[in-house]
Design an enzyme around this catalytic site. Structure first.
Site, short mmCIF file in Angstrom:
data_model
loop_
_atom_site.label_atom_id
_atom_site.label_comp_id
_atom_site.label_asym_id
_atom_site.label_seq_id
_atom_site.Cartn_x
_atom_site.Cartn_y
_atom_site.Cartn_z
N SER A 194 0.83 -1.20 0.00
CA SER A 194 0.00 0.00 0.00
C SER A 194 0.87 1.25 0.00
O SER A 194 1.99 1.23 0.51
CB SER A 194 -0.88 0.01 1.25
OG SER A 194 -1.53 1.26 1.39
N LYS A 226 2.28 -3.37 5.72
CA LYS A 226 2.33 -3.28 4.26
C LYS A 226 3.74 -3.10 3.74
O LYS A 226 4.05 -3.47 2.60
CB LYS A 226 1.42 -2.14 3.77
CG LYS A 226 -0.06 -2.45 3.88
CD LYS A 226 -0.42 -3.76 3.17
CE LYS A 226 -1.89 -3.99 3.02
NZ LYS A 226 -2.18 -5.32 2.45
N TYR A 233 -0.99 -0.41 9.90
CA TYR A 233 -1.22 -0.85 8.52
C TYR A 233 0.03 -0.63 7.67
O TYR A 233 0.45 -1.50 6.90
CB TYR A 233 -2.41 -0.07 7.98
CG TYR A 233 -2.87 -0.42 6.60
CD1 TYR A 233 -3.59 -1.58 6.34
CD2 TYR A 233 -2.64 0.46 5.53
CE1 TYR A 233 -4.05 -1.87 5.06
CE2 TYR A 233 -3.09 0.18 4.26
CZ TYR A 233 -3.80 -0.98 4.03
OH TYR A 233 -4.25 -1.27 2.77
#
Length: 306
Positions: free
Chosen positions: A152, A169, A165
């Site tokens: 991401s 990622k 996150y």
């Protein structure tokens, strides 16, 4: 040349909705037999239901394709092993793995809990590790495998409120970089998708008109390319709204400092050259950095490295 997956078996995690659903349906349209994995939880990972996965299977079967549903939680290795066994028992091989499953627990680092941080890392990073580990020996024995990890922009570049996150990622990129080396002689290719899509996970974060452009269907062609027989490897392919680009980790050429300048003050004095983008390169393995640094040192010291 039309890219197809006839005779290939694919596992797509988090395939009940959004990106995963789109990936799975298009793989099936092009001939792949697909395991539709979906825990059926909400965006934050709570709850579980097989309805979404079953609906995608029904859609694929109605179009003449082959698919089975599986509700494994990717964060639990024994459940992932059972999913891969189901694929092997049904079709006898696993050729393609698309690691797509994910959850969000967005909060600033100050306000987020360690439990939430661990949960997000467990699903995104360890979930990818678990699924890849369960397929790895099968792919080695087949001497064929195509794996996609989902990264991401939050990991590559950062995004407020997404330390958990983003860490997960970026972790899958480190995993990819080494798996590429270990899988090369077995014809296993590993790539990363960096998607921008209007899904449950981005709803409310993006302006409505832009959100409408960011359909999962505009991202899926990138996955289809990355799992093709003639796919590249070790590539971070970014996709969104029908636009595609490649993200690269580069290292500046840098410079060697004489022993009397190997100080923080010396680094500060030469910072412009150390950080200059001129001559920067993509390195393909960690040892290349070591070779570069020692070569510069040897040159500066006037010694030969045998």
């Amino acid at each position: 040349m039309t890219i197809r997956y006839d005779g290939k078996v694919a596992i797509v995690t988090g395939a009940g909705q959004g990106l995963g659903r789109s990936h799975a349906i298009e793989l099936a349209k092009r001939g792949a037999k697909v395991v539709i994995n979906d825990l059926g939880g909400s965006v934050d990972g709570t709850g579980a239901s097989s309805e979404a996965a079953q609906a995608v299977v029904a859609e694929i079967e109605a179009a003449g394709g082959e698919a089975i549903a599986n509700g494994a939680n990717v964060a639990k290795y024994e459940e992932v092993e059972a999913m891969v066994k189901q694929a092997m028992d049904t079709w006898g091989r696993v050729d393609i793995l698309v690691n797509n499953a994910g959850i969000l627990r967005d909060k600033s680092f100050s306000k987020g809990t360690l439990d939430d941080f661990k949960l997000v890392v467990d699903v995104h990073l360890m979930g990818t590790v678990n699924c890849t580990k369960a397929c790895w020996e099968i792919m080695k024995e087949q001497e064929y495998g195509r794996i996609v990890v989902t990264t991401s922009s939050s990991g590559l570049y950062g995004n407020f409120g997404q330390t958990n996150y983003g860490a997960a990622k970026m972790g899958v990129i480190g995993m990819m970089n080494t798996l590429v080396q270990e899988g090369a002689k077995y014809n296993i290719k590993v790539n990363a998708l960096a998607p921008t899509a209007g899904t449950r996970m981005t709803e409310g974060l993006i302006a409505e008109k832009a959100f409408d452009l960011l359909t999962p269907e505009t991202v899926t062609p990138a996955v289809l390319y990355l799992v093709a027989e003639e796919a590249p490897t070790r590539t971070i392919l970014c996709a969104g709204a029908g636009a595609y680009s490649v993200s690269k980790i580069v290292e500046t050429d840098g410079m060697w400092l004489s022993p009397d300048e190997q100080t923080p003050e010396g680094i500060a004095a030469h910072w412009d050259q150390i950080s200059s983008p001129e001559g920067e390169k993509v390195l393909n393995a960690g040892f290349e950095q070591s070779i570069k640094m020692t070569t510069k040192a040897a040159t500066g010291l006037g010694i030969k490295l045998d």
